[in-house]
Design an enzyme around this catalytic site. Structure first.
Site, PDB file in Angstrom:
ATOM      1  N   GLY A  15       0.773  -1.235   0.000  1.00  0.00           N
ATOM      2  CA  GLY A  15       0.000   0.000   0.000  1.00  0.00           C
ATOM      3  C   GLY A  15       0.808   1.291   0.000  1.00  0.00           C
ATOM      4  O   GLY A  15       0.329   2.311   0.492  1.00  0.00           O
ATOM      5  N   ASN A  17       1.487   3.065  -2.654  1.00  0.00           N
ATOM      6  CA  ASN A  17       0.752   4.002  -3.521  1.00  0.00           C
ATOM      7  C   ASN A  17      -0.455   4.576  -2.782  1.00  0.00           C
ATOM      8  O   ASN A  17      -0.741   5.767  -2.894  1.00  0.00           O
ATOM      9  CB  ASN A  17       0.317   3.312  -4.816  1.00  0.00           C
ATOM     10  CG  ASN A  17       1.428   3.300  -5.849  1.00  0.00           C
ATOM     11  OD1 ASN A  17       1.765   4.344  -6.405  1.00  0.00           O
ATOM     12  ND2 ASN A  17       2.018   2.142  -6.067  1.00  0.00           N
ATOM     13  N   ARG A  68     -15.008 -15.675  -9.802  1.00  0.00           N
ATOM     14  CA  ARG A  68     -14.558 -14.290  -9.964  1.00  0.00           C
ATOM     15  C   ARG A  68     -15.736 -13.305  -9.988  1.00  0.00           C
ATOM     16  O   ARG A  68     -15.669 -12.216  -9.417  1.00  0.00           O
ATOM     17  CB  ARG A  68     -13.832 -14.213 -11.308  1.00  0.00           C
ATOM     18  CG  ARG A  68     -12.615 -13.359 -11.313  1.00  0.00           C
ATOM     19  CD  ARG A  68     -12.022 -13.377 -12.709  1.00  0.00           C
ATOM     20  NE  ARG A  68     -10.943 -14.328 -12.884  1.00  0.00           N
ATOM     21  CZ  ARG A  68      -9.717 -14.179 -12.387  1.00  0.00           C
ATOM     22  NH1 ARG A  68      -9.415 -13.130 -11.659  1.00  0.00           N
ATOM     23  NH2 ARG A  68      -8.792 -15.081 -12.591  1.00  0.00           N
ATOM     24  N   MET A  93      -4.206  -7.213  -6.987  1.00  0.00           N
ATOM     25  CA  MET A  93      -3.694  -8.353  -7.747  1.00  0.00           C
ATOM     26  C   MET A  93      -4.803  -9.299  -8.227  1.00  0.00           C
ATOM     27  O   MET A  93      -4.625 -10.505  -8.219  1.00  0.00           O
ATOM     28  CB  MET A  93      -2.675  -9.128  -6.888  1.00  0.00           C
ATOM     29  CG  MET A  93      -1.512  -8.287  -6.419  1.00  0.00           C
ATOM     30  SD  MET A  93      -0.655  -7.450  -7.770  1.00  0.00           S
ATOM     31  CE  MET A  93       0.239  -8.829  -8.457  1.00  0.00           C
ATOM     32  N   ARG A  94      -5.922  -8.731  -8.625  1.00  0.00           N
ATOM     33  CA  ARG A  94      -6.999  -9.545  -9.194  1.00  0.00           C
ATOM     34  C   ARG A  94      -7.371  -8.967 -10.550  1.00  0.00           C
ATOM     35  O   ARG A  94      -7.406  -7.729 -10.697  1.00  0.00           O
ATOM     36  CB  ARG A  94      -8.261  -9.517  -8.308  1.00  0.00           C
ATOM     37  CG  ARG A  94      -8.041  -9.820  -6.850  1.00  0.00           C
ATOM     38  CD  ARG A  94      -7.641 -11.244  -6.589  1.00  0.00           C
ATOM     39  NE  ARG A  94      -8.576 -12.224  -7.100  1.00  0.00           N
ATOM     40  CZ  ARG A  94      -8.267 -13.508  -7.282  1.00  0.00           C
ATOM     41  NH1 ARG A  94      -7.064 -13.958  -7.012  1.00  0.00           N
ATOM     42  NH2 ARG A  94      -9.173 -14.348  -7.740  1.00  0.00           N
ATOM     43  N   ASN A 110      -5.641   2.335 -13.077  1.00  0.00           N
ATOM     44  CA  ASN A 110      -4.661   1.397 -12.533  1.00  0.00           C
ATOM     45  C   ASN A 110      -3.268   1.995 -12.702  1.00  0.00           C
ATOM     46  O   ASN A 110      -3.040   2.818 -13.589  1.00  0.00           O
ATOM     47  CB  ASN A 110      -4.741   0.071 -13.302  1.00  0.00           C
ATOM     48  CG  ASN A 110      -3.778  -0.967 -12.780  1.00  0.00           C
ATOM     49  OD1 ASN A 110      -3.644  -1.163 -11.567  1.00  0.00           O
ATOM     50  ND2 ASN A 110      -3.068  -1.638 -13.675  1.00  0.00           N
ATOM     51  N   HIS A 112       0.747   0.762 -13.304  1.00  0.00           N
ATOM     52  CA  HIS A 112       1.522  -0.400 -13.717  1.00  0.00           C
ATOM     53  C   HIS A 112       3.000  -0.021 -13.744  1.00  0.00           C
ATOM     54  O   HIS A 112       3.364   1.025 -14.284  1.00  0.00           O
ATOM     55  CB  HIS A 112       1.066  -0.845 -15.116  1.00  0.00           C
ATOM     56  CG  HIS A 112       1.796  -2.041 -15.609  1.00  0.00           C
ATOM     57  ND1 HIS A 112       1.572  -3.310 -15.099  1.00  0.00           N
ATOM     58  CD2 HIS A 112       2.775  -2.176 -16.539  1.00  0.00           C
ATOM     59  CE1 HIS A 112       2.382  -4.164 -15.704  1.00  0.00           C
ATOM     60  NE2 HIS A 112       3.131  -3.506 -16.582  1.00  0.00           N
ATOM     61  N   VAL A 147      -5.512  -6.904 -20.098  1.00  0.00           N
ATOM     62  CA  VAL A 147      -4.562  -6.789 -18.987  1.00  0.00           C
ATOM     63  C   VAL A 147      -3.595  -5.642 -19.290  1.00  0.00           C
ATOM     64  O   VAL A 147      -2.786  -5.735 -20.213  1.00  0.00           O
ATOM     65  CB  VAL A 147      -3.774  -8.120 -18.793  1.00  0.00           C
ATOM     66  CG1 VAL A 147      -2.715  -7.967 -17.711  1.00  0.00           C
ATOM     67  CG2 VAL A 147      -4.738  -9.241 -18.432  1.00  0.00           C
TER      68      VAL A 147
END
Ligand code: GRF
Length: 220
Positions: A15, A17, A68, A93-94, A110, A112, A147
């Protein structure tokens, strides 16, 4: 004072970020309030950081769901109940399902730790080193069905050094993540982010310094 952007942060890990976003909300450089922090991982450091900052937390353990979609339904319901304007994935991480994306159209972002579209997926610092890339960095993007494929909002570039390990490179990238993620959220809060297909425009359009980064340096 104008209304603060209500954000929901989803995090699975340490955590840092999240912490950067908390700190920028606190010092007033980010006009947002974190309505809720949700983790799929009961042991996530992010939950502890949120707790320390007096932010509502929710652990929705994906292992307790049969598929899911059911897990995502629970997360979407929690985010809707918290009335969030923006969903911020910070080391979540999902992989999220289309139903989740449709519930928040162009409202999920998101971060990355690579310069997309190079090196999507996992273990990307090691991949960049193994590939022999001379630069890497980080990318904040909208989330679409793929993704790490959505429209790019902001990127930062860092050099890859000859003796880098995945850890040293990750640390150099993370330092930039902590700057660009709060910045991306602030641009959204100010209504300056316009999406047209793959292209994101930051309004008003301002000149960008057209300086090149070269590694190794030209005079080396
Ligand atoms: C960051 O490198 C982020 O880019 C990636 O996962 C990591 C999360 O780190 N998606 P933290 O939990 O924010 O410290």
């Amino acid at each position: 004072m104008s209304k603060l952007l209500r954000i929901g942060v989803l995090a699975s890990g340490g955590g840092t970020n999240l912490q950067a976003i908390i700190d920028r909300c606190k010092d007033g450089t980010l006009a947002a309030e974190i309505a809720v922090v949700i983790s799929n991982n009961p042991g996530a450091g992010a939950l502890e950081r949120a707790h320390q900052a007096g932010i509502s937390t929710l652990c929705i353990n994906h292992r307790l769901f049969s598929c899911r979609e059911e897990f995502d339904d629970a997360v979407v319901t929690a985010l809707q109940e918290s009335q969030v304007d923006l969903v911020v994935l910070a080391g979540f991480m999902r992989i999220i399902t289309p139903t989740f994306i449709e519930a928040f159209p162009e409202k999920i972002i998101n971060i990355h730790p690579a310069l997309l579209p190079a090196f999507p997926g996992l273990h990307v610092q090691q991949q960049a080193i193994d590939y022999g890339a001379r630069f890497s960095g980080c990318t904040v993007h909208f989330v679409d069905g793929g993704v790490d494929t959505g429209p790019i909002i902001i990127q930062a570039v860092v050099p890859i050094l000859p003796d880098d390990s995945a850890d040293t490179l990750a640390a150099r990238i993370l330092e930039q993540e902590h700057k660009i993620y709060p910045r991306a959220i602030q641009l959204i809060a100010e209504g300056r982010v316009q999406v047209d297909g793959r292209k994101v425009t930051i309004l008003p359009v301002r000149p960008v310094a057209a300086t090149a980064l070269v590694n190794p340096a030209l005079d080396d």
